[in-house]
Design a protein around this motif. Structure first.
Motif, mmCIF file in Angstrom:
data_model
loop_
_atom_site.group_PDB
_atom_site.id
_atom_site.type_symbol
_atom_site.label_atom_id
_atom_site.label_comp_id
_atom_site.label_asym_id
_atom_site.label_seq_id
_atom_site.Cartn_x
_atom_site.Cartn_y
_atom_site.Cartn_z
ATOM 1 N N ILE A 106 3.839 -1.330 13.416
ATOM 2 C CA ILE A 106 5.117 -1.007 12.766
ATOM 3 C C ILE A 106 5.265 -1.885 11.527
ATOM 4 C CG2 ILE A 106 7.625 -1.025 12.977
ATOM 5 C CD1 ILE A 106 7.302 -0.440 15.937
ATOM 6 N N THR A 107 5.487 -1.248 10.388
ATOM 7 C CA THR A 107 5.716 -1.991 9.146
ATOM 8 C C THR A 107 7.118 -1.681 8.627
ATOM 9 O OG1 THR A 107 4.806 -0.225 7.757
ATOM 10 C CG2 THR A 107 3.268 -1.911 8.547
ATOM 11 N N GLU A 108 7.672 -2.610 7.870
ATOM 12 C CA GLU A 108 8.972 -2.409 7.234
ATOM 13 C C GLU A 108 8.798 -2.705 5.756
ATOM 14 O OE1 GLU A 108 13.155 -4.472 7.937
ATOM 15 O OE2 GLU A 108 12.584 -3.221 9.646
ATOM 16 N N LYS A 109 8.853 -1.655 4.945
ATOM 17 C CA LYS A 109 8.415 -1.747 3.562
ATOM 18 C C LYS A 109 9.519 -1.436 2.560
ATOM 19 C CE LYS A 109 3.969 -2.531 4.317
ATOM 20 N NZ LYS A 109 3.268 -3.736 3.789
ATOM 21 N N ALA A 110 9.456 -2.152 1.439
ATOM 22 C CA ALA A 110 10.265 -1.751 0.287
ATOM 23 C C ALA A 110 9.721 -0.432 -0.255
ATOM 24 C CB ALA A 110 10.208 -2.830 -0.786
ATOM 25 N N ASP A 111 10.556 0.291 -0.938
ATOM 26 C CA ASP A 111 10.164 1.589 -1.500
ATOM 27 C C ASP A 111 9.235 1.367 -2.698
ATOM 28 O OD1 ASP A 111 9.982 4.123 -2.600
ATOM 29 O OD2 ASP A 111 12.114 4.570 -2.376
ATOM 30 N N PRO A 112 8.006 1.896 -2.656
ATOM 31 C CA PRO A 112 7.107 1.725 -3.803
ATOM 32 C C PRO A 112 7.660 2.290 -5.099
ATOM 33 C CG PRO A 112 5.898 2.528 -1.888
ATOM 34 C CD PRO A 112 7.360 2.610 -1.544
ATOM 35 N N PHE A 113 8.617 3.237 -4.997
ATOM 36 C CA PHE A 113 9.176 3.880 -6.185
ATOM 37 C C PHE A 113 10.623 3.464 -6.450
ATOM 38 C CE2 PHE A 113 5.500 6.459 -5.435
ATOM 39 C CZ PHE A 113 5.127 6.944 -6.678
ATOM 40 N N PRO A 121 14.957 -14.347 -3.014
ATOM 41 C CA PRO A 121 13.893 -14.030 -2.046
ATOM 42 C C PRO A 121 14.155 -12.810 -1.163
ATOM 43 C CG PRO A 121 15.226 -15.795 -1.196
ATOM 44 C CD PRO A 121 15.763 -15.500 -2.570
ATOM 45 N N HIS A 122 15.266 -12.109 -1.349
ATOM 46 C CA HIS A 122 15.496 -10.878 -0.576
ATOM 47 C C HIS A 122 14.520 -9.800 -1.071
ATOM 48 C CE1 HIS A 122 19.000 -12.746 1.171
ATOM 49 N NE2 HIS A 122 19.487 -13.007 -0.035
ATOM 50 N N THR A 123 14.180 -8.873 -0.194
ATOM 51 C CA THR A 123 13.032 -7.995 -0.482
ATOM 52 C C THR A 123 13.319 -6.502 -0.335
ATOM 53 O OG1 THR A 123 12.259 -8.230 1.804
ATOM 54 C CG2 THR A 123 11.372 -9.787 0.186
ATOM 55 N N ALA A 124 14.548 -6.105 -0.104
ATOM 56 C CA ALA A 124 14.837 -4.683 0.096
ATOM 57 C C ALA A 124 14.974 -3.954 -1.238
ATOM 58 C CB ALA A 124 16.104 -4.510 0.920
ATOM 59 N N PHE A 251 -2.576 -6.403 -6.383
ATOM 60 C CA PHE A 251 -1.202 -6.578 -5.913
ATOM 61 C C PHE A 251 -1.215 -7.467 -4.672
ATOM 62 C CE2 PHE A 251 -2.899 -2.696 -4.084
ATOM 63 C CZ PHE A 251 -2.550 -2.754 -2.746
ATOM 64 N N PRO A 252 -0.110 -8.154 -4.377
ATOM 65 C CA PRO A 252 -0.085 -9.118 -3.276
ATOM 66 C C PRO A 252 0.002 -8.430 -1.919
ATOM 67 C CG PRO A 252 2.087 -8.976 -4.247
ATOM 68 C CD PRO A 252 1.185 -8.109 -5.096
ATOM 69 N N ASP A 253 -0.305 -9.197 -0.883
ATOM 70 C CA ASP A 253 -0.255 -8.645 0.478
ATOM 71 C C ASP A 253 1.034 -9.016 1.201
ATOM 72 O OD1 ASP A 253 -0.648 -11.318 0.911
ATOM 73 O OD2 ASP A 253 -2.490 -11.107 2.091
ATOM 74 N N ASP A 254 2.115 -9.270 0.449
ATOM 75 C CA ASP A 254 3.413 -9.570 1.063
ATOM 76 C C ASP A 254 3.811 -8.455 2.032
ATOM 77 O OD1 ASP A 254 3.217 -11.028 -1.503
ATOM 78 O OD2 ASP A 254 5.182 -11.793 -0.935
ATOM 79 N N ALA A 255 4.494 -8.837 3.092
ATOM 80 C CA ALA A 255 4.789 -7.907 4.182
ATOM 81 C C ALA A 255 5.570 -6.683 3.718
ATOM 82 C CB ALA A 255 5.558 -8.629 5.282
ATOM 83 N N HIS A 256 6.416 -6.840 2.694
ATOM 84 C CA HIS A 256 7.251 -5.720 2.255
ATOM 85 C C HIS A 256 6.604 -4.914 1.133
ATOM 86 C CE1 HIS A 256 8.112 -8.783 -0.760
ATOM 87 N NE2 HIS A 256 8.673 -7.864 -1.530
ATOM 88 N N GLY A 257 5.401 -5.319 0.679
ATOM 89 C CA GLY A 257 4.769 -4.697 -0.468
ATOM 90 C C GLY A 257 3.871 -3.528 -0.112
ATOM 91 N N LEU A 258 2.938 -3.215 -1.023
ATOM 92 C CA LEU A 258 2.107 -2.017 -0.887
ATOM 93 C C LEU A 258 0.982 -2.177 0.138
ATOM 94 C CD1 LEU A 258 1.644 -1.038 -4.663
ATOM 95 C CD2 LEU A 258 3.236 -0.034 -3.017
ATOM 96 N N GLY A 259 0.604 -3.402 0.445
ATOM 97 C CA GLY A 259 -0.531 -3.625 1.311
ATOM 98 C C GLY A 259 -0.316 -3.114 2.731
#
Length: 635
Positions: A106-113, A121-124, A251-259
């Motif tokens: 299960i991942t929780e991701k920011a919207d790539p678009f 530091p908030h990531t939403a 691009f970075p492997d941050d939990a909320h990113g594209l990785g």
């Protein structure tokens, strides 16, 4: 039961383009879009997650709980999940909660678009409308006249977080602050363009913006998207073009990113030999995957479309082009022909450049490419990569290496300066003195100059004079324009207080006048990428560490004579060959008192003698100040 209604912005044609890697307007379809359905306002969400078993939109409107707003997967095997959520709108904060079909991840991701993000530091992601009333019509209609390759192109490179800070030395300025202070400074200095180090959202300040998580969102550190648009508008209203650094290389492997987006290697190449960058500990895009190519090219065109950007400087192109970049034997796999070139990248870069130049007139793409890869700035129909310009890294390294030497030893190294002319016209080169040259113990540009205080400043004036008269466009990092003495520190403002001292204010005056000279003299820009625009007078006087050359425009009357003295020895009656009769009129002298020079001045008008010299029928005897460059025109 999900509180999401069935809805789609995609047509079958959109899906076919997306799968083929040819959809260059994905930002109109994927992401969060404010719409009205059956008279009810809300948000349409769409996300690409082909390995997902389910996708929920979680946010401040549902207490971040999954399952309440489940998207539906399309039937066409595109991997797109979509749906309409009523009664939420502008400013809603959200992420995608993705349950993968692979191993129950299960991942929780920011919207790539997403067009806007929470402030780090908030990531939403934040639902945002990009509607804006622009007032830069004059620039947009005429920018081709400013941006063509035969026009002056003097770029001021800026890191917004450290250009200037608030009175407390810590608070960031805003886009609206920059629209006043930065615009005024750039206009006063006479630069033709500003280049922003990456403004796309990034989580980690020490990355300087080169590790992106929000490719479609200007960082919220400095304000809203519309406020960034206003900054660009103000620059355009003052006839200043805008270049953005763009990072399609990693691009970075941050939990909320594209990785690992949907539990699979979706955006990154699944083979670590191609999908991981050892230098930056980051992930590398899969350039051979059609949907990823659509994502990246859509992103490039997005900034040109919505933000009226005039150019993209593409970061780390060399790392993209070579399979063995920063890799040892056994850590990379040759291409199908047994070579080390990344064929997918080459194809992608050509397609990217073709899309940019086909869709937007009067823009430029610029490659930061440090190798001898051929034809980077040649058109794709000639076999090139299609960039408009390429950074001249060899010139930068050789020049700075030469200038750091004590003047006593320069006569043994003059070839380090003259060598650039053997390859200058193989590409459309931009001469960069960039941020990379003033960090990590390299010292500031001023700090590299040898000698006592006066000699350091004289060397700096000479360096800039040589740079502005050398063929090619120019780029100068912020702080260099007033001789910043300390290395660049991304965590604090530039040392603006130095301008109270005459030597530093003299450098500022020098750069202002060099920009004015560059823009006013056609010989310095009309043929800046052509061998027809340059001719040596004498490059072999190693003993005196002097050389001279001619810069040529379309008209002979515009030609300029340039002579550089790379030692502190004053040269009296220094004779150089001149191509025709007349009088030499001095246009610029870096040794002038107004710049902090010694004011060893010749007459502003120097007669040309009927005396053969340097293989020419005519010549002139000049007085050369110490560590100086002079520019003349024949009248």
């Amino acid at each position: 039961m999900s509180n999401v209604q069935t809805h789609s912005l995609f047509t079958d044609f959109d899906i076919n383009l997306f799968k083929a890697g040819k959809h260059y307007r994905l930002y109109e379809k994927l992401g969060a879009h404010l719409i009205e359905k059956d008279g009810i306002k809300g948000v349409y969400f769409a996300v690409w997650a082909p390995s997902a078993a389910s996708v929920s939109v979680v946010g401040d409107f549902n207490y971040w709980t999954g399952g309440e707003h489940l998207l539906q997967v399309r039937w066409d095997s595109s991997g797109i999940w979509e749906g309409f959520i009523p009664n939420i709108g502008h400013g809603a904060i959200y992420k995608y909660k993705i349950a993968s079909s692979i191993g129950g991840v299960i991942t929780e991701k920011a919207d790539p678009f997403s067009f806007y993000c929470e402030k780090p530091p908030h990531t939403a992601s934040v639902v945002w409308d990009l509607e804006n009333k622009w007032n830069d019509e004059s620039w947009m209609l005429n920018r081709k006249k400013h941006n063509d390759l035969d026009k002056p192109y003097s770029v001021y490179e800026v890191h917004l977080g450290s250009w200037k800070r608030g009175d407390d030395g810590k608070t960031f300025l805003t886009y609206l602050d920059f629209a006043k202070d930065l615009v005024n400074h750039v206009k006063e200095m006479g630069f033709t363009h500003v280049e922003f180090m990456p403004v796309m959202e990034y989580p980690y300040d020490p990355s300087w913006g080169y590790q992106l998580t929000g490719y479609f969102a200007p960082t919220s550190r400095f304000g809203t998207p519309q406020e960034f648009m206003h900054l660009i508008e103000r620059l355009h209203q003052n006839d200043i073009g805008v270049i953005l650094d763009w990072v399609p290389s990693h691009f970075p492997d941050d939990a909320h990113g594209l990785g690992f987006f949907d539990g699979s290697n979706l955006y990154e190449h699944p083979d670590r030999r191609k999908g991981y960058h050892p230098d930056w500990k980051s992930l590398v895009f899969n350039y051979g995957r059609s949907e990823v190519r659509s994502f990246l090219i859509s992103n490039a065109l997005f900034w040109l479309h919505y933000y009226h950007v005039d150019g993209l400087r593409v970061d780390a192109v060399a790392s993209m082009l070579y399979l063995d970049y920063s890799r040892n034997d056994g850590e990379w796999e040759p291409n199908i022909f047994g070579g080390n070139q990344n064929l997918d990248t080459i194809s992608f870069l050509k397609e990217f450049n073709e899309a940019v130049y086909l869709n937007y007139e009067g823009v430029q793409t610029i490659a930061e490419e440090s190798t001898s890869f051929p034809m980077v700035s040649k058109p794709t129909d000639m076999g090139g990569l299609g960039f408009g310009m390429k950074w001249m890294m060899g010139w930068m390294h050789d020049t700075l290496n030469y200038f750091k030497k004590d003047t006593v030893y320069r006569k043994y190294h003059q070839n380090e300066l003259t060598f650039s002319m053997t390859y200058t016209f193989t590409e459309n080169f931009m001469l960069p003195l960039s941020h990379d040259e003033v960090v990590h113990g390299k010292k500031s540009i001023f700090g590299r100059m040898p000698g006592d205080e006066w000699q350091k400043f004289a060397n700096l004036r000479l360096l800039y004079g040589y740079m502005f008269t050398h063929p090619g466009t120019k780029l100068l990092f912020m702080g260099c324009e007033f001789g910043q003495s300390a290395e660049w520190n991304f965590e604090q403002s530039l040392d603006w207080h130095l301008l109270q001292y005459p030597y530093h204010s003299g450098i500022k005056k020098l750069i202002t006048d060099l920009n004015g000279l560059y823009k006013s003299e056609p010989a310095l820009y009309e043929k800046q990428f052509s061998s027809e625009g340059f001719e040596w007078i004498n490059y072999s006087d190693h003993q005196n560490a002097v050389f001279s050359f001619i810069r040529k425009g379309n008209l002979e009357k515009d030609n300029l004579i340039i002579i550089c003295n790379f030692t502190e020895v004053v040269r009296e009656d220094y004779r150089i060959g001149i191509p025709k009769r007349g009088i030499l009129t001095e246009l610029f002298n870096s040794d002038a008192k107004i710049y902090g020079g010694s004011d060893v001045l010749d007459s502003k008008k120097v007669p040309i003698d009927t005396f053969p010299y340097d293989g020419r029928d005519y010549s002139a005897a000049l007085l050369l100040g110490p560590l100086s460059v002079k520019v003349f025109k024949i009248s």
